[in-house]
Each structure stands twice: as C-alpha cells, then as structure tokens.
Write an enzyme that holds these catalytic residues in place. Sequence first.
Site, short mmCIF file in Angstrom:
data_model
loop_
_atom_site.label_atom_id
_atom_site.label_comp_id
_atom_site.label_asym_id
_atom_site.label_seq_id
_atom_site.Cartn_x
_atom_site.Cartn_y
_atom_site.Cartn_z
CE1 TYR A 105 -1.31 4.24 9.19
CE2 TYR A 105 -0.09 3.02 7.53
CZ TYR A 105 -1.19 3.15 8.35
OH TYR A 105 -2.17 2.20 8.32
CG HIS A 165 -2.13 -0.85 1.04
ND1 HIS A 165 -3.32 -0.62 1.67
CD2 HIS A 165 -2.34 -1.93 0.24
CE1 HIS A 165 -4.21 -1.52 1.30
NE2 HIS A 165 -3.64 -2.34 0.45
N PRO A 199 -4.32 1.31 18.69
CG PRO A 199 -6.18 0.00 18.17
CD PRO A 199 -5.55 0.74 19.29
CE1 TYR A 210 -5.36 4.16 8.46
CE2 TYR A 210 -5.90 4.18 10.80
CZ TYR A 210 -5.14 3.69 9.75
OH TYR A 210 -4.18 2.74 9.98
CE LYS A 222 4.23 3.70 13.09
NZ LYS A 222 4.01 3.01 11.82
P1 FAD Z 1 1.43 -10.82 22.05
O1 FAD Z 1 0.96 -10.89 20.65
O2 FAD Z 1 0.47 -10.41 23.10
O3 FAD Z 1 2.06 -12.24 22.41
C1 FAD Z 1 2.41 -12.61 23.73
C2 FAD Z 1 2.37 -14.11 23.87
O4 FAD Z 1 2.77 -14.47 25.19
C3 FAD Z 1 0.96 -14.67 23.69
O5 FAD Z 1 0.99 -15.74 22.77
C4 FAD Z 1 0.55 -15.11 25.09
O6 FAD Z 1 -0.33 -16.22 25.08
C5 FAD Z 1 1.91 -15.46 25.71
N1 FAD Z 1 1.92 -15.37 27.17
C6 FAD Z 1 1.32 -14.47 27.97
N2 FAD Z 1 1.57 -14.73 29.26
C7 FAD Z 1 2.35 -15.83 29.29
C8 FAD Z 1 2.96 -16.58 30.35
N3 FAD Z 1 2.77 -16.25 31.61
N4 FAD Z 1 3.69 -17.65 30.01
C9 FAD Z 1 3.89 -18.01 28.71
N5 FAD Z 1 3.35 -17.33 27.67
C10 FAD Z 1 2.60 -16.25 27.96
N6 FAD Z 1 -0.06 -3.62 15.58
C11 FAD Z 1 0.45 -3.18 14.39
O7 FAD Z 1 1.69 -3.05 14.27
N7 FAD Z 1 -0.35 -2.91 13.30
C12 FAD Z 1 -1.69 -3.03 13.38
O8 FAD Z 1 -2.37 -2.82 12.38
C13 FAD Z 1 -2.27 -3.43 14.64
N8 FAD Z 1 -3.60 -3.58 14.77
C14 FAD Z 1 -4.11 -4.07 15.95
C15 FAD Z 1 -5.49 -4.22 16.05
C16 FAD Z 1 -6.04 -4.70 17.24
C17 FAD Z 1 -7.53 -4.84 17.33
C18 FAD Z 1 -5.19 -5.07 18.34
C19 FAD Z 1 -5.78 -5.63 19.63
C20 FAD Z 1 -3.82 -4.92 18.24
C21 FAD Z 1 -3.27 -4.42 17.06
N9 FAD Z 1 -1.90 -4.26 16.92
C22 FAD Z 1 -1.40 -3.76 15.74
C23 FAD Z 1 -1.01 -4.58 18.01
C24 FAD Z 1 -0.32 -5.95 17.87
O9 FAD Z 1 -1.28 -6.95 17.67
C25 FAD Z 1 0.52 -6.26 19.12
O10 FAD Z 1 1.35 -5.15 19.38
C26 FAD Z 1 1.38 -7.52 18.95
O11 FAD Z 1 0.58 -8.67 19.03
C27 FAD Z 1 2.47 -7.62 20.02
O12 FAD Z 1 3.15 -8.84 19.91
P2 FAD Z 1 3.84 -9.52 21.17
O13 FAD Z 1 4.43 -10.79 20.65
O14 FAD Z 1 4.73 -8.56 21.84
O15 FAD Z 1 2.66 -9.81 22.19
C1 DHB Z 2 -5.54 -2.60 11.02
C2 DHB Z 2 -5.45 -2.30 12.36
C3 DHB Z 2 -5.02 -1.05 12.72
O1 DHB Z 2 -4.90 -0.74 14.02
C4 DHB Z 2 -4.67 -0.10 11.79
O2 DHB Z 2 -4.28 1.14 12.19
C5 DHB Z 2 -4.75 -0.41 10.47
C6 DHB Z 2 -5.17 -1.68 10.09
C7 DHB Z 2 -6.01 -3.94 10.63
O3 DHB Z 2 -6.32 -4.75 11.51
O4 DHB Z 2 -6.09 -4.19 9.42
#
Ligand code: FAD
Ligand code: DHB
Length: 389
Positions: free
Chosen positions: A384, A72, A292, A200, A296
């Site tokens: 972005y 994109h 979100p 957005y 990021k």
């Molecule tokens: P997590 O994905 O939370 O992974 C942590 C892992 O640790 C999990 O599998 C969990 O089960 C495990 N865990 C937890 N506690 C324990 C324990 N005690 N022992 C062992 N394992 C454990 N980010 C973007 O960059 N772009 C986007 O477009 C975007 N959109 C989003 C939309 C939504 C609706 C949401 C909710 C989030 C979005 N994010 C986005 C954020 C992104 O999903 C998170 O920042 C990302 O998942 C972080 O990854 P992580 O591996 O640090 O944590």
């Molecule tokens: C999506 C999530 C976001 O938070 C964003 O800023 C853009 C896209 C997505 O889930 O596609």
Amino acid sequence: MRTQVVIVGAGPSGLLLGQLLSVHGIANVILEQRSPEYVLDRIRAGVIEKWAADLLDDAGAGARMHREGLVHQGIEISFDGRRHRVDFDALVGKSVIVYGQAEITRDLMEARAAVGAETYYEIADVSLQLDQPGRSSVRYGRHGRVQEIQCDFIAGCDGFHGISRKSIPEHVLNCYERVYPFGWLGILVDQPPVSPELIYVNHERGFALCSMRSPTRSRLYLQCRLDDHIEDWPDARFYEELSRRLDPHAVGALHRGASIEKSIAPLRSFVAEPMRYGNLFLAGDAAHIVPPTGAKGLNLAASDVYYLWQALLEYYRERSAAGLEAYSSQALRRVWKAERFSWWMTSILHCFPESSGFDQKMQRAELEYLLSSRAAMTALAENYVGLPY
Ligand code: FAD
Ligand code: DHB
C-alpha cells in the site's frame, strides 16, 4: 516546429514527465485534447505514495502537497461490522499522503507555466508518425489548422482511451485484461471525514470506502452495479446505503451534506506489453489500468515517469540508449506487482455477484487470516505504501 520530446496528454503522467524534463533542460511540448479547466475538474485519485511525493519534489512542484496534504500512517479495514487498523508506521515504518489528483495537476500546471514550457490545450486529431527510425513527428489540429512537430521521442501519456497505444500495430502488443462485474459510485462532499484515516469496508451488500481530501472534505465510494446511473442515486439513497455498510460508530460520525460531485467508474485490470514501440514510450493509464481499491493508478503513472525520465536523461547526457532499451521491462516489473496488489485488494473487499459458497468462504478466510497475522498485514502495508522504484 521541432522539440526533443512530444508528450501526448496533460494528465498527471504527462505533466509530471514534462516538468522533470523541463527542469533538467530537455525541451518538450505537451498536446492535450481537453481544456485546462476540464482536466482540473476530474476528481480521481487521492492517495500518494512517498515515492510519487519525492518525484513531485524533484519536479519542484511538491511544496503545497507538503503544506496541505494529510500524512496517513495507516488505514482501517471494516469486516463483520468491526474495524481493524493496519498500522503502516509500525509494520513498515512508512506512510502515504492524502492529496487530491486535481491538486497535483494544478501544482504541475503552475510549475510548468513558471518555467515557460508549452502546453497546447484543446487540440484535435492527434496522429503519430512512427514509421521512420530516429525521426518521429506528431500531427494535430489547432485553431482549425493542421500542424506538425518533429521530435526525437514521443511520450504517450494520454490515458486508457488515448491514441498512443492504439498507434502501435496490433501484432506488436500483448494485452491482458480483467473487467470486474461492478463499479464504484463516488461522491465528493464538503463535510469532515467519518474518521481520521481511510476506512475500506467489506460488507455483504458490497464494498464501501470512506476517504477524504482535507479535514473538511470527504470522498465516499460505494460498490455499485455496472448498469447503475448517477440519476438513480440521489444523495439520500447514497447515504442510506453507505450507512447500511458502515459500523455503527462510523454511521454516527457520518455528515450527510449535499454532494458537489458524483460519478461512476467501472473497475478494470489491464496491461499492454511492451510499453515501447520505436520512439514511442507509453506511460501511466495509456499502458495499464488497475482497479482503484489499492490506490495505485496515479502512483504507477509516477513510477513509469520516473523510469522514462531517467532513461531520457541518460540519452541526452551520455548519448546512451541503454535506459530507453530497458524502460519497458523495468516499468512492467513494477506494474505487474501493483496489478497483483490491486486485484487482490479488489477480490478480498468486494461482493462478486457470481461467487459460489466456496468463493465466499475463501474471502472470509482470507480476511480473517489477514487481520490476525502480522506477516499478512505487513505484506499489505508494504504494497500500500508503495514498492521501491
Ligand atoms: P489520465 O489522467 O487519463 O490523463 C490522460 C490525459 O490525456 C487526459 O488529460 C486526456 O484528456 C488526454 N488525452 C486523451 N486522449 C488524447 C488525445 N488523443 N490527444 C491528446 N490528449 C489526449 N490512482 C491512485 O494512485 N490513487 C487513488 O487513490 C486513485 N483513485 C482513483 C479513483 C477513481 C474513481 C478513478 C477513476 C481513478 C483513480 N486512480 C487512483 C487512478 C488515477 O486517477 C489514474 O491512474 C491517473 O489519472 C493516470 O494518469 P495519466 O496521466 O496516465 O492518465
Ligand atoms: C481514494 C481512491 C481510492 O481508489 C483509494 O483506494 C483510496 C482513496 C480517494 O479518491 O480518496
């Protein structure tokens, strides 16, 4: 049992760090409390910066993303019922890739299986032993028995609710937080996107976002109340509300299919400093959360992993701890910039229930300035697509 690095959590940060370490000959074990199916079923991020995409390539897990991901070169911002394009390519010469977090997770899991590195799923009661300098271990329950792994370092990649951050004594951590007075209600639907690029939407009824996962799968979000429940939002109500917030052209292109996933996420800004305690290093959501709106969260997890991976390589190859010493401050510099951008995107695009007439005028002025100024749009585009590592 002994390994070099124990990684707690098999989300994107844990799996990416594990893979980068494995392909560079550093032994690691991942401990995850959930099953692989549960981890893969979480529908979250969708927008990947080029920096994060490059890192997936370094990990040898980027091939499918390049085949199936959608490049994109801009986004659209809808304001006062009109759409305005922010052209990343023209403004900063860069683009992003739309490719779901679940797909990245699957690719990393497969890459990990291919190199034969261990992940223990469905483990219980992880506890970190951090007291002895230079000697760490992690205890956990598996198949009903308590087990222990000795290691040089622990990477806390276990998300916001994990135990890694909570294992650091309270007096060591400084936590900064803002909780927003609304959430996002999201649906996934097997219907073509409303438009080729993300929209957005700033609307008086609340924010909306039209995103996608593929040319046949849409991801749609609505700003909702914190006390909303998904049962109160049947698909018909979701589409009715979304249609009120979109411009007429987008409404005409909206396909109202049955949702295949629906969830509500609260919005929060959070940073814990420092991101290191002895041999424990926090990465990703374990250390920080962004709302979100700026897409990021996953991308910040990737930059933390990059710095930590480089520091661990330096340690094992050159026996230098300089990178590990610098990890927290280096990662936090980028974290705070992404926190600022995510907070700003959230503040200009959402409806704040408590906002005064003055606040509303400021939001309008901010958007009118943004959409009429190449300099302001360049700043948005630069953030972005992702600031350099
Ligand atoms: P997590 O994905 O939370 O992974 C942590 C892992 O640790 C999990 O599998 C969990 O089960 C495990 N865990 C937890 N506690 C324990 C324990 N005690 N022992 C062992 N394992 C454990 N980010 C973007 O960059 N772009 C986007 O477009 C975007 N959109 C989003 C939309 C939504 C609706 C949401 C909710 C989030 C979005 N994010 C986005 C954020 C992104 O999903 C998170 O920042 C990302 O998942 C972080 O990854 P992580 O591996 O640090 O944590
Ligand atoms: C999506 C999530 C976001 O938070 C964003 O800023 C853009 C896209 C997505 O889930 O596609």
